[in-house]
Design an enzyme around this catalytic site. Structure first.
Site, PDB file in Angstrom:
ATOM      1  N   VAL A 289       0.831  -1.202   0.000  1.00 12.90           N
ATOM      2  CA  VAL A 289       0.000   0.000   0.000  1.00 12.90           C
ATOM      3  C   VAL A 289       0.868   1.255   0.000  1.00 12.90           C
ATOM      4  CG1 VAL A 289      -1.661   1.340   1.335  1.00 12.90           C
ATOM      5  CG2 VAL A 289      -1.982  -1.106   1.053  1.00 12.90           C
ATOM      6  N   ALA A 290       1.943   1.230   0.810  1.00 14.04           N
ATOM      7  CA  ALA A 290       2.847   2.380   0.870  1.00 14.04           C
ATOM      8  C   ALA A 290       3.565   2.600  -0.461  1.00 14.04           C
ATOM      9  CB  ALA A 290       3.864   2.181   1.989  1.00 14.04           C
ATOM     10  N   ILE A 292       2.376   2.137  -3.512  1.00 12.57           N
ATOM     11  CA  ILE A 292       1.536   2.704  -4.580  1.00 12.57           C
ATOM     12  C   ILE A 292       1.318   4.186  -4.311  1.00 12.57           C
ATOM     13  CG2 ILE A 292      -0.746   2.667  -5.639  1.00 12.57           C
ATOM     14  CD1 ILE A 292      -0.852  -0.310  -5.080  1.00 12.57           C
ATOM     15  N   GLU A 294      -0.647   6.923  -4.265  1.00 14.66           N
ATOM     16  CA  GLU A 294      -2.029   7.349  -4.486  1.00 14.66           C
ATOM     17  C   GLU A 294      -2.128   8.832  -4.806  1.00 14.66           C
ATOM     18  OE1 GLU A 294      -1.657   6.699   0.075  1.00 14.66           O
ATOM     19  OE2 GLU A 294      -0.932   5.784  -1.756  1.00 14.66           O
ATOM     20  N   ASP A 336      -2.519  26.237 -41.312  1.00 14.61           N
ATOM     21  CA  ASP A 336      -3.100  27.022 -42.403  1.00 14.61           C
ATOM     22  C   ASP A 336      -2.344  28.340 -42.546  1.00 14.61           C
ATOM     23  OD1 ASP A 336      -5.223  25.368 -43.209  1.00 14.61           O
ATOM     24  OD2 ASP A 336      -6.384  25.976 -41.479  1.00 14.61           O
ATOM     25  N   ASP A 646     -12.194  20.102 -42.152  1.00 15.69           N
ATOM     26  CA  ASP A 646     -10.974  19.924 -41.360  1.00 15.69           C
ATOM     27  C   ASP A 646     -11.197  19.015 -40.155  1.00 15.69           C
ATOM     28  OD1 ASP A 646      -9.578  21.674 -43.001  1.00 15.69           O
ATOM     29  OD2 ASP A 646     -10.094  23.420 -41.801  1.00 15.69           O
ATOM     30  N   ASN A 736       3.311   9.142   4.784  1.00 19.45           N
ATOM     31  CA  ASN A 736       2.556   8.972   3.541  1.00 19.45           C
ATOM     32  C   ASN A 736       1.735  10.214   3.211  1.00 19.45           C
ATOM     33  OD1 ASN A 736       3.364   6.451   2.684  1.00 19.45           O
ATOM     34  ND2 ASN A 736       1.788   5.367   3.836  1.00 19.45           N
ATOM     35  N   ASP A 740       2.345  12.223  -0.200  1.00 20.94           N
ATOM     36  CA  ASP A 740       1.305  12.378  -1.211  1.00 20.94           C
ATOM     37  C   ASP A 740       0.501  13.663  -1.047  1.00 20.94           C
ATOM     38  OD1 ASP A 740       1.850   9.891  -2.369  1.00 20.94           O
ATOM     39  OD2 ASP A 740       0.707   8.860  -0.821  1.00 20.94           O
TER      40      ASP A 740
END
Length: 917
Positions: A289-290, A292, A294, A336, A646, A736, A740
């Site tokens: 879990v740590a 990943i 988030e 163009d 276009d 954490n 994060d």
């Protein structure tokens, strides 16, 4: 024949034959029973849009991303392991990301629906000998439709009556000048004709600018020319952005390593250390879990959202968040000319008479402010007969009007009227009676009017003359004489060659991309007297040349797409630096015509497409061909456009860019970005923004991974050595949150570094995690691990684990985090160069994190939760000094890397200023 006709077939037949084939009567229309039969066969005259999925289903589809799935698994595992705080924080992150993505897609994914907006709700239709107003969706092949000024064409029509009828087909052709329509059948021809060539067909979605007419419906809904575009749009899939691909790859890698950590730690603990499997499973899951991040999807979303807001201030509306970053990968821009690279304001800049006199015209735009002068003499009124006759012919062979600086009609004709006013020549069209009018067409490339002088009683006088204007090579062939001095001279083949060469010289001589029109007069169309040339120029937009230089210098190719001829297109491309000088100082012409694009095999085009800078005589339909050829070479393509035709190319390109002022609704809906001011320079700002965004995301990933690796390694070492963990569960949770939370996310809003524009486009095949990033992660993580272990071992000198020991270790790790975040603000520049106070969000986030950490170790209630105790000032100073080593080491590494880069030759040395036109 109840199933309609193709426009290629209908345009070559007499309208009587078309009516006979479709079993209709042009004087009475269809009967009601016949309409019902055809309606059952063809269905309503509208596009069938695939039924939209319900909103709840669209919302759930957002959860298919790899990272989101892994976060959901992490949240579930956290609940099973009773780590409810982690589960809540992960769930909140998922909801934020999914909701923002859903809102963006809901607002922007309306490309196909917008096409129905171009089908008018009502039209005038003849049925049962009665003219009535019907809903356009009720039309069927064979219906008779009446047209008037301002009407939107409700279906493809074969015209059988056209009274001074002009139709704006710019949404199909990209040309600003309305097309003149006729009821006459066209000559038979093998192969398909272009839209411009079908002068007796009115196409669905185009607009009547002037006159009136009648037509037979030959195609409705998807059987129309417009329907072909609809089908192509529905079949073309918009490619995933490079950022989406990078995020998916990153999610897969993190998932793979997370599973590896779980399996390894679990097996090692159970089979090597003999620990109970249930306890080891809980520990392994905690580590996974740590591992990943988030916070990654949140940071990506927030970073892109800030980029979108900054782009809006620069007059660029970005419809999907990842589009901003995609611009940082763009290595080809197909643009163009008219209205984007140039101002779309035609102005006469020079006059050339058949007797060799040359005059310059000052002033720009559609106001008569300026003068005409030759050999330092001002041309005014009848002072110079040759110029007077030339401009009078231009006024008579003209359908435009200019009132108060506002043009009504074709830009080239408006420019000639203003030039005449600058020379003191009034609008003399009221002095003549027009007896015949042959409008300009792409087949003839000329326009002719036959006029007779009006008598005082308003009647037609004796003696009629033709006044003609058009492409020089065509007009010269129709001339048998030319005005040489005071008397006409016979035109010999040698004279024709001479004037033809003079036209080329004028077109490219000044390097301004002048468009030339030849003017002539005479009693017969095949017996004309050549009067001279009018040179018309559409000036470049301010700042475009500098923008093109900057793009070239950063490795981005700019390719110009225009309907102009080769000489004009190359001259303008040279002026705008799209065409570059070779080492010998000459312009290397790398130009390709629309005809060459049509006739060249796809494989051959793919091999040479990168070498072509200018596409001339190109129509919007060629844009899709150009995009596909470039993508086959691995290019990230940005394509600009403004017409309905276009839309397919804009959707196919990685970045479709629509014009905000001149663009149609369908074009804007299909595009990823809309330029509010139609200004090419805005694209450069967008590319700068895109490069900065990816740099910020990568800096966050560096911080996230270095902190994650350090935390995982510390805990893993303790588990593998069967020692007490240096951090408890609540302390890991707090780390954490910092990892994060605001400090990490503030890296995503780092201000734009203007030097990123000098860097080459990002290689989309290069993964998010590069060797350079891995080196930075390993360096930072190693210092954090070594420093934290040193503090932990030092504090545990008595072999007892006390609250002070874990508090010192915990605070040491948090301080390391703060200094590591500071060093991650830039991967190459020193923090002192970019400025300590330039990112206020970062300063606030770090300050709050430090205050929060001090509260954790000094507030009694929090001490009980985190198992901490108060530290002395000496302890804090010691930890600050120790943890700053990660920042010092990073600054030293950046200094060495900058020094080494300065010693290397530049990657894009061929793009320096001295080699750019």
């Amino acid at each position: 024949m109840l199933f309609g006709m193709k426009s290629d077939e209908a345009c070559q037949l007499r309208f009587e034959d078309v009516a006979k084939t479709l079993e209709t009567n042009t004087d009475a229309g269809l009967s009601l029973p016949e309409v019902e039969i055809r309606n059952r066969i063809h269905g309503p005259n509208e596009f069938e849009i695939k039924e939209e999925a319900p909103l709840w289903k669209k919302y759930l589809e957002q959860f298919k991303e790899t990272l989101i799935i892994m976060l959901l698994i992490s949240a579930a595992i956290s609940v099973i392991s009773k780590q409810y705080d982690d589960a809540i924080s992960i769930t909140v992150a998922i909801i934020i990301v999914v909701t923002v993505g859903f809102i963006q897609e809901y607002r922007s994914d309306k490309s196909l629906q917008s096409l129905n907006k171009l089908i008018p709700p009502k039209c005038n239709c003849l049925r049962n000998e009665q003219l009535d107003t019907f809903l356009a969706r009720e039309l069927v092949p064979g219906d008779i439709v009446y047209l008037g000024t301002g009407d939107r064409i409700p279906a493809d029509l074969r015209l059988f009556e056209a009274n001074d009828l002009t139709i704006d087909e710019s949404s199909f052709t990209g040309e600003t000048e309305p097309a003149r329509k006729t009821a006459s059948p066209l000559s038979s021809k093998t192969g398909n004709r272009s839209v411009q060539e079908k002068a007796n067909i009115a196409f669905m979605g185009s607009l009547v600018r002037s006159g009136n007419g009648k037509g037979i419906v030959i195609g409705t809904a998807e059987s129309s020319e417009f329907g072909e575009i609809f089908r192509m749009m529905r079949s073309e899939e918009a490619p995933k952005t490079p950022l989406q691909v990078s995020m998916q790859e990153l999610g897969k890698h993190i998932s793979f390593y997370s599973i590896g950590v779980i399996v390894f730690i679990f097996l090692f603990g159970v089979f090597v250390n003999g620990k109970h499997w249930q306890g080891m499973f809980t520990i392994s899951v905690s580590l996974a879990v740590a591992a990943i991040p988030e916070g990654l999807p949140v940071v990506v979303t927030v970073t892109l959202a800030f980029g979108v807001m900054r782009m809006a201030k620069c007059n660029a509306i970005v419809k999907k968040l990842p589009t901003v970053e995609t611009l940082g990968c763009c290595n080809v821009i197909c643009c163009d000319k008219t209205g984007t690279l140039t101002c779309n304001e035609m102005t006469v800049t020079c006059l050339y008479t058949a007797d060799g006199q040359l005059a310059e015209v000052s002033g720009i735009g559609y106001t008569p402010i300026g003068q005409v002068f030759t050999n330092r003499e001002i041309v005014h009124g009848g002072s110079h007969r040759a110029f007077h006759e030339l401009l009078e012919a231009g006024v008579l062979c003209n359908d435009a009007t200019v009132e108060g600086g506002v043009l009504h009609g074709q830009p080239t004709e408006g420019a000639i009227l203003i030039a005449a006013q600058k020379a003191g020549i009034r609008d003399i069209r009221g002095d003549y009676i027009r007896t015949d009018n042959q409008p300009f067409s792409h087949e003839t490339k000329w326009m002719a009017v036959r006029c007779a002088i009006k008598t005082p009683l308003g009647l037609k006088g004796q003696g009629e003359s033709y006044f003609v204007k058009g492409a020089p090579e065509i007009i010269l062939r129709l001339c048998t004489r030319y005005r040489g001095g005071n008397a006409p001279s016979f035109m010999t083949p040698k004279d024709q060659d001479y004037f033809g060469n003079e036209a080329k010289r004028l077109a490219i001589g000044g390097g301004d991309g002048i468009r030339l029109l030849a003017l002539a007069r005479g009693a017969q169309l095949n017996d004309l007297e050549f009067l001279g040339f009018v040179g018309i120029h559409d000036p470049p937009r301010r700042g475009v040349q500098d923008a093109v230089r900057m793009l070239h210098a950063s490795g981005v190719q700019v390719k110009m797409v225009t309907g102009d001829g080769e000489e004009t297109a190359c001259a303008i491309a040279q002026q705008l630096c799209v065409l570059e000088k070779s080492s010998s100082g000459f312009i290397t012409r790398r130009a390709m015509s629309g005809l060459q694009l049509d006739n060249m095999p796809a494989r051959e085009l793919e091999l040479c497409i990168e070498e072509v800078d200018v596409f001339y005589r190109a129509s919007p339909k060629h844009k899709l061909t150009i995009v596909k050829a470039l993508q086959s070479r691995g290019k990230i393509v940005a394509m600009t456009g403004d017409g309905v035709n276009d839309a397919v190319a804009l959707k196919k390109a990685e970045i479709g860019i629509a014009m905000g002022k001149s663009g149609t609704d369908a074009c804007k809906e299909a595009a990823d970005m809309v330029l509010v001011d139609d200004d090419f320079s805005t694209i450069v700002k967008a590319i700068e923004e895109g490069k900065s965004i990816f740099s910020n995301i990568r800096n966050f990933v560096r911080f996230q991974l270095s902190t994650s690796v350090a935390a995982l390694t510390l805990i893993a070492i303790a588990i593998l050595m069967d020692k007490h963990s240096p951090l408890n569960a609540m302390q890991i949770l707090w780390i954490n949150i910092i990892m994060d939370g605001p400090p990490a996310q503030s890296l995503g809003v780092e201000p734009v570094d203007h030097d990123v524009l000098k860097q080459p486009p990002r290689n989309v095949k290069e993964p998010m995690i590069t060797m350079h990033l891995i080196g930075n992660v390993i360096l930072s993580a190693s210092i954090i691990i070594a420093g934290t272990l040193y503090v932990f071992v030092k504090e545990m000198s008595d072999n007892l684990v006390t609250p002070r020991d874990t508090t010192m270790t915990f605070t040491c790790f948090v301080f390391f985090d703060m200094f590591n975040a500071l060093s991650c603000r830039s991967s190459l520049k020193s923090v002192f160069t970019i400025g300590l106070f330039t990112n206020r969000a970062f300063l606030v986030a770090v300050s709050l994190s430090i205050v929060g950490q001090l509260m954790v170790i000094y507030v009694p209630m929090l001490q009980a939760v985190f198992l901490t105790e108060a530290l002395t000032l000496h302890d804090l100073l010691f930890l600050a000094a120790l943890t700053s080593t990660v920042f010092v080491a990073s600054e030293v590494k950046k200094f060495i890397e900058r020094w080494m880069r300065r010693r290397r030759p530049p990657l894009y040395s061929t793009f320096d200023d001295q080699n750019i036109v």
